[in-house]
Scaffold this active site. Structure first.
Site, PDB file in Angstrom:
ATOM      1  N   ASP A   1      75.457 -34.167  40.541  1.00  0.00           N
ATOM      2  CA  ASP A   1      76.498 -33.177  40.817  1.00  0.00           C
ATOM      3  C   ASP A   1      76.389 -32.625  42.233  1.00  0.00           C
ATOM      4  O   ASP A   1      77.397 -32.418  42.899  1.00  0.00           O
ATOM      5  CB  ASP A   1      76.431 -32.040  39.801  1.00  0.00           C
ATOM      6  CG  ASP A   1      77.677 -31.178  39.838  1.00  0.00           C
ATOM      7  OD1 ASP A   1      78.765 -31.722  39.549  1.00  0.00           O
ATOM      8  OD2 ASP A   1      77.582 -29.998  40.176  1.00  0.00           O
TER       9      ASP A   1
ATOM     10  N   ASN B   1      83.638 -27.182  35.439  1.00  0.00           N
ATOM     11  CA  ASN B   1      83.249 -28.462  35.987  1.00  0.00           C
ATOM     12  C   ASN B   1      83.580 -29.538  34.955  1.00  0.00           C
ATOM     13  O   ASN B   1      83.192 -29.434  33.798  1.00  0.00           O
ATOM     14  CB  ASN B   1      81.742 -28.438  36.300  1.00  0.00           C
ATOM     15  CG  ASN B   1      81.281 -29.676  37.019  1.00  0.00           C
ATOM     16  OD1 ASN B   1      81.416 -30.781  36.507  1.00  0.00           O
ATOM     17  ND2 ASN B   1      80.716 -29.492  38.194  1.00  0.00           N
TER      18      ASN B   1
ATOM     19  N   CYS C   1      79.616 -25.168  46.335  1.00  0.00           N
ATOM     20  CA  CYS C   1      79.139 -26.256  47.190  1.00  0.00           C
ATOM     21  C   CYS C   1      80.014 -26.302  48.454  1.00  0.00           C
ATOM     22  O   CYS C   1      80.980 -25.551  48.598  1.00  0.00           O
ATOM     23  CB  CYS C   1      79.223 -27.579  46.435  1.00  0.00           C
ATOM     24  SG  CYS C   1      80.921 -28.161  46.208  1.00  0.00           S
TER      25      CYS C   1
ATOM     26  N   HIS D   1      84.957 -30.118  40.246  1.00  0.00           N
ATOM     27  CA  HIS D   1      84.031 -28.997  40.153  1.00  0.00           C
ATOM     28  C   HIS D   1      84.747 -27.818  39.494  1.00  0.00           C
ATOM     29  O   HIS D   1      85.972 -27.816  39.370  1.00  0.00           O
ATOM     30  CB  HIS D   1      83.530 -28.609  41.537  1.00  0.00           C
ATOM     31  CG  HIS D   1      82.555 -29.585  42.111  1.00  0.00           C
ATOM     32  ND1 HIS D   1      81.682 -29.247  43.112  1.00  0.00           N
ATOM     33  CD2 HIS D   1      82.297 -30.886  41.818  1.00  0.00           C
ATOM     34  CE1 HIS D   1      80.935 -30.291  43.411  1.00  0.00           C
ATOM     35  NE2 HIS D   1      81.297 -31.308  42.647  1.00  0.00           N
TER      36      HIS D   1
ATOM     37  N   GLU E   1      85.398 -24.740  40.457  1.00  0.00           N
ATOM     38  CA  GLU E   1      86.383 -24.064  41.301  1.00  0.00           C
ATOM     39  C   GLU E   1      87.630 -24.927  41.461  1.00  0.00           C
ATOM     40  O   GLU E   1      88.757 -24.432  41.418  1.00  0.00           O
ATOM     41  CB  GLU E   1      85.784 -23.754  42.683  1.00  0.00           C
ATOM     42  CG  GLU E   1      84.590 -22.837  42.635  1.00  0.00           C
ATOM     43  CD  GLU E   1      83.252 -23.562  42.515  1.00  0.00           C
ATOM     44  OE1 GLU E   1      82.238 -22.979  42.921  1.00  0.00           O
ATOM     45  OE2 GLU E   1      83.203 -24.709  42.012  1.00  0.00           O
TER      46      GLU E   1
ATOM     47  N   SER F   1      77.056 -20.475  42.961  1.00  0.00           N
ATOM     48  CA  SER F   1      77.446 -20.489  44.374  1.00  0.00           C
ATOM     49  C   SER F   1      78.176 -21.786  44.718  1.00  0.00           C
ATOM     50  O   SER F   1      77.742 -22.868  44.323  1.00  0.00           O
ATOM     51  CB  SER F   1      76.192 -20.338  45.234  1.00  0.00           C
ATOM     52  OG  SER F   1      76.550 -20.203  46.582  1.00  0.00           O
TER      53      SER F   1
ATOM     54  N   CYS G   1      83.808 -27.017  47.690  1.00  0.00           N
ATOM     55  CA  CYS G   1      84.526 -25.859  47.157  1.00  0.00           C
ATOM     56  C   CYS G   1      84.619 -24.746  48.193  1.00  0.00           C
ATOM     57  O   CYS G   1      85.635 -24.062  48.280  1.00  0.00           O
ATOM     58  CB  CYS G   1      83.863 -25.389  45.866  1.00  0.00           C
ATOM     59  SG  CYS G   1      83.980 -26.648  44.554  1.00  0.00           S
TER      60      CYS G   1
END
Length: 149
Positions: A145, A44, A82, A55, A57, A80, A85
């Site tokens: 975030d 991130n 969002c 982010h 990912e 996990s 993503c």
């Protein structure tokens, strides 16, 4: 439950998350792998780059560059994913996601599964501890975030 390869790449995702935390950012790391080959890793970068969509990912996928296919890849993420993503995972056709933890943030595992993605939750104690510490220390950054405000 996790293979040796899964454990290796999830550890790299955690290390990326820890690096982001050490830089003053949100501690979320990610890895894109093809079998036992590391394609790219990222973290991130929202705080560090002032980029609202950087982010973990997204950073890993950006660093991977264009791929002819994602259908033979696994995305590893310390937290996990969002909705943004998750949508990217579905859009790119990534068939498998290994999630370090979903205790501090329950992302969109059900949506991923509904779209045919294999989702594995590792419940990694290091990932949980790092994110718990971050949320306690910097709740305003965490709320920003996840767009809680």
């Amino acid at each position: 439950m996790l293979s040796e390869t899964d454990e290796k790449f999830l550890r790299i995702a955690y290390d990326e998350a820890k690096g982001g935390y050490d830089e003053g950012g949100c501690p979320i790391g990610s890895v894109l792998a093809r079998g036992d080959e590391l394609v790219a890793q990222g973290r991130n970068q929202r705080v560090q780059k002032g980029d609202p969509i950087a982010h973990g990912e997204m950073d890993a996928l950006r660093k991977a560059g264009r791929q002819k296919t994602y259908r033979d890849t696994t995305l590893y993420t310390s937290l996990s994913p969002c909705m943004m993503c998750t949508g990217t995972i579905i859009q790119f056709g990534i068939p498998r996601v290994v999630i370090g933890e979903n205790t501090t943030f329950g992302g969109n595992e059900d949506l991923l599964r509904e779209r045919g993605v294999e989702v594995i939750i590792a419940d990694d104690p290091d990932c949980i501890a790092l994110m718990t510490r971050f949320i306690e220390e910097k709740p305003e950054l965490w709320n920003e975030d996840i767009a809680a405000d």
